[in-house]
Motif scaffolding. Sequence first.
Motif, PDB file in Angstrom:
ATOM      1  N   VAL A  57       0.887  -1.264   0.141  1.00 51.43           N
ATOM      2  CA  VAL A  57       0.008  -0.099  -0.036  1.00 51.43           C
ATOM      3  C   VAL A  57       0.973   1.372  -0.200  1.00 51.43           C
ATOM      4  O   VAL A  57       1.653   1.223   1.015  1.00 51.43           O
ATOM      5  N   TYR A  58       0.511   2.085  -0.984  1.00 47.65           N
ATOM      6  CA  TYR A  58       1.334   3.237  -1.332  1.00 47.65           C
ATOM      7  C   TYR A  58       0.689   4.666  -1.000  1.00 47.65           C
ATOM      8  O   TYR A  58      -0.392   4.636  -1.083  1.00 47.65           O
ATOM      9  N   THR A  59       1.311   5.704  -0.724  1.00 48.02           N
ATOM     10  CA  THR A  59       0.696   6.980  -0.557  1.00 48.02           C
ATOM     11  C   THR A  59       1.442   7.892  -1.362  1.00 48.02           C
ATOM     12  O   THR A  59       2.759   7.787  -1.553  1.00 48.02           O
ATOM     13  N   ASP A  60       0.977   8.725  -2.001  1.00 49.93           N
ATOM     14  CA  ASP A  60       1.928   9.973  -2.705  1.00 49.93           C
ATOM     15  C   ASP A  60       2.138  11.165  -1.681  1.00 49.93           C
ATOM     16  O   ASP A  60       1.123  11.719  -1.172  1.00 49.93           O
ATOM     17  N   VAL A  61       3.200  11.578  -1.967  1.00 40.20           N
ATOM     18  CA  VAL A  61       3.713  12.676  -0.785  1.00 40.20           C
ATOM     19  C   VAL A  61       4.253  13.682  -1.583  1.00 40.20           C
ATOM     20  O   VAL A  61       5.032  13.499  -2.404  1.00 40.20           O
ATOM     21  N   GLN A  62       3.644  14.883  -1.381  1.00 41.87           N
ATOM     22  CA  GLN A  62       4.357  15.973  -2.109  1.00 41.87           C
ATOM     23  C   GLN A  62       5.469  16.661  -1.403  1.00 41.87           C
ATOM     24  O   GLN A  62       5.452  16.860  -0.240  1.00 41.87           O
ATOM     25  N   VAL A  63       6.643  16.866  -2.055  1.00 43.71           N
ATOM     26  CA  VAL A  63       7.827  17.428  -1.744  1.00 43.71           C
ATOM     27  C   VAL A  63       7.991  18.546  -1.891  1.00 43.71           C
ATOM     28  O   VAL A  63       8.218  18.739  -3.307  1.00 43.71           O
ATOM     29  N   ARG A  64       8.220  19.665  -1.157  1.00 40.41           N
ATOM     30  CA  ARG A  64       8.578  20.883  -1.628  1.00 40.41           C
ATOM     31  C   ARG A  64      10.224  21.196  -1.526  1.00 40.41           C
ATOM     32  O   ARG A  64      10.645  20.952  -0.384  1.00 40.41           O
ATOM     33  N   THR A  65      10.714  21.787  -2.642  1.00 41.91           N
ATOM     34  CA  THR A  65      12.065  21.989  -2.519  1.00 41.91           C
ATOM     35  C   THR A  65      12.228  23.421  -3.171  1.00 41.91           C
ATOM     36  O   THR A  65      12.111  23.689  -4.456  1.00 41.91           O
ATOM     37  N   PRO A  66      12.781  24.209  -2.185  1.00 41.56           N
ATOM     38  CA  PRO A  66      12.994  25.511  -2.617  1.00 41.56           C
ATOM     39  C   PRO A  66      14.229  25.829  -3.397  1.00 41.56           C
ATOM     40  O   PRO A  66      15.207  24.958  -3.226  1.00 41.56           O
ATOM     41  N   ARG A  67      14.286  26.672  -4.374  1.00 36.71           N
ATOM     42  CA  ARG A  67      15.571  27.149  -5.211  1.00 36.71           C
ATOM     43  C   ARG A  67      15.490  28.473  -5.442  1.00 36.71           C
ATOM     44  O   ARG A  67      14.521  29.047  -5.463  1.00 36.71           O
ATOM     45  N   THR A  68      16.867  28.920  -5.742  1.00 38.44           N
ATOM     46  CA  THR A  68      16.877  30.567  -5.796  1.00 38.44           C
ATOM     47  C   THR A  68      16.680  30.691  -7.281  1.00 38.44           C
ATOM     48  O   THR A  68      17.682  29.948  -8.067  1.00 38.44           O
ATOM     49  N   GLU A  69      15.916  31.476  -8.010  1.00 39.13           N
ATOM     50  CA  GLU A  69      16.209  31.904  -9.304  1.00 39.13           C
ATOM     51  C   GLU A  69      16.357  32.979  -9.469  1.00 39.13           C
ATOM     52  O   GLU A  69      16.070  34.053  -8.845  1.00 39.13           O
ATOM     53  N   CYS A  70      17.441  33.469 -10.430  1.00 34.88           N
ATOM     54  CA  CYS A  70      18.076  35.010 -10.542  1.00 34.88           C
ATOM     55  C   CYS A  70      18.049  35.156 -12.160  1.00 34.88           C
ATOM     56  O   CYS A  70      17.780  34.293 -12.795  1.00 34.88           O
ATOM     57  N   TRP A  71      18.045  36.662 -12.297  1.00 37.90           N
ATOM     58  CA  TRP A  71      17.920  37.008 -13.650  1.00 37.90           C
ATOM     59  C   TRP A  71      18.654  38.442 -13.689  1.00 37.90           C
ATOM     60  O   TRP A  71      18.674  39.193 -12.460  1.00 37.90           O
ATOM     61  N   ASP A  72      18.990  38.957 -14.695  1.00 36.23           N
ATOM     62  CA  ASP A  72      19.579  40.201 -14.938  1.00 36.23           C
ATOM     63  C   ASP A  72      18.326  41.207 -15.478  1.00 36.23           C
ATOM     64  O   ASP A  72      17.767  40.980 -16.298  1.00 36.23           O
ATOM     65  N   GLN A  73      18.489  42.327 -14.878  1.00 32.01           N
ATOM     66  CA  GLN A  73      17.505  43.490 -15.089  1.00 32.01           C
ATOM     67  C   GLN A  73      18.019  44.772 -15.015  1.00 32.01           C
ATOM     68  O   GLN A  73      18.881  45.190 -14.251  1.00 32.01           O
TER      69      GLN A  73
ATOM     70  N   LEU B 135       5.851   3.813   0.787  1.00 29.49           N
ATOM     71  CA  LEU B 135       5.160   2.494   1.293  1.00 29.49           C
ATOM     72  C   LEU B 135       4.788   2.734   2.706  1.00 29.49           C
ATOM     73  O   LEU B 135       5.494   3.031   3.581  1.00 29.49           O
ATOM     74  N   ILE B 136       3.363   2.579   2.810  1.00 30.05           N
ATOM     75  CA  ILE B 136       3.135   2.756   4.021  1.00 30.05           C
ATOM     76  C   ILE B 136       2.416   1.233   4.921  1.00 30.05           C
ATOM     77  O   ILE B 136       2.182   1.531   6.008  1.00 30.05           O
ATOM     78  N   GLY B 137       2.382   0.304   4.160  1.00 30.65           N
ATOM     79  CA  GLY B 137       2.332  -0.884   4.624  1.00 30.65           C
ATOM     80  C   GLY B 137       1.805  -2.034   3.670  1.00 30.65           C
ATOM     81  O   GLY B 137       2.169  -1.740   2.418  1.00 30.65           O
ATOM     82  N   TYR B 138       1.193  -3.137   4.209  1.00 35.69           N
ATOM     83  CA  TYR B 138       0.912  -4.271   3.501  1.00 35.69           C
ATOM     84  C   TYR B 138      -0.740  -4.633   3.664  1.00 35.69           C
ATOM     85  O   TYR B 138      -0.937  -4.643   4.905  1.00 35.69           O
ATOM     86  N   ASP B 139      -1.428  -4.821   2.854  1.00 33.33           N
ATOM     87  CA  ASP B 139      -2.720  -5.402   2.929  1.00 33.33           C
ATOM     88  C   ASP B 139      -2.665  -6.984   2.902  1.00 33.33           C
ATOM     89  O   ASP B 139      -2.131  -7.416   2.072  1.00 33.33           O
ATOM     90  N   VAL B 140      -2.829  -7.450   4.108  1.00 29.64           N
ATOM     91  CA  VAL B 140      -2.235  -9.071   3.913  1.00 29.64           C
ATOM     92  C   VAL B 140      -3.718  -9.873   4.074  1.00 29.64           C
ATOM     93  O   VAL B 140      -4.654  -9.600   5.050  1.00 29.64           O
ATOM     94  N   ARG B 141      -4.064 -10.790   3.217  1.00 29.60           N
ATOM     95  CA  ARG B 141      -5.131 -11.557   3.153  1.00 29.60           C
ATOM     96  C   ARG B 141      -4.650 -12.929   3.908  1.00 29.60           C
ATOM     97  O   ARG B 141      -3.562 -13.467   3.426  1.00 29.60           O
ATOM     98  N   TYR B 142      -5.362 -13.573   4.819  1.00 35.58           N
ATOM     99  CA  TYR B 142      -4.844 -14.857   5.160  1.00 35.58           C
ATOM    100  C   TYR B 142      -6.204 -15.693   5.533  1.00 35.58           C
ATOM    101  O   TYR B 142      -7.247 -15.136   5.593  1.00 35.58           O
ATOM    102  N   ARG B 143      -6.016 -16.827   5.527  1.00 37.75           N
ATOM    103  CA  ARG B 143      -7.017 -17.691   5.751  1.00 37.75           C
ATOM    104  C   ARG B 143      -6.654 -18.729   7.200  1.00 37.75           C
ATOM    105  O   ARG B 143      -5.529 -19.240   7.419  1.00 37.75           O
TER     106      ARG B 143
END
Length: 185
Positions: A49-65, A149-157
Amino acid sequence: MQLYKQLIAGALVAGLVGFSAWASAGDSGYYPDYGESYDLARVTSVTPVYTDVQVRTPRTECWDQQVAYQQPTSPAGAVIGGLIGAAIGNKAGGHGRHYRRHHRGASTVAGAAVGALVGSQISRANAPVQYVTEQRCQVVDDFTTRRELIGYDVRYRYNGRDYLTRTDQHPGDKIRVRVDVSPAF
């Protein structure tokens, strides 16, 4: 001697009962544990069983003006404008019958202030402009999605019935189950 024979017979019976209980458990793995009973059940399927995690990565953006800078102006424009404004204010304040001196002084001061302001603006408007290239920067966030990965769904008898549970670890071929036995009335 009779007491001795009874003790040996009692020990022998207790040993046989214990061995019988152990042997009847057989390969099932059934065993008591701290007042609760456990057994092993056959695992029939394991699904991660999976979950989607959003990861924020800051970066510096530069330009000439291009940036425009006006050269500093000398106070000469304000001084000349102030003198001209004072002269005009003095002349304007001289007309009228009453309180000539008082009006003349106020008009002179007001004319000097307005003239200084106008002279400064004219001087500033005529000042040379210099263009310079400067680097500008800002921090922006990049977002990516990562699966965890957050775990496993287990079926058993167990005992002919199917069950489902979620575990943190992959259980393998068998899973330990708690057995609850209660009297039927």
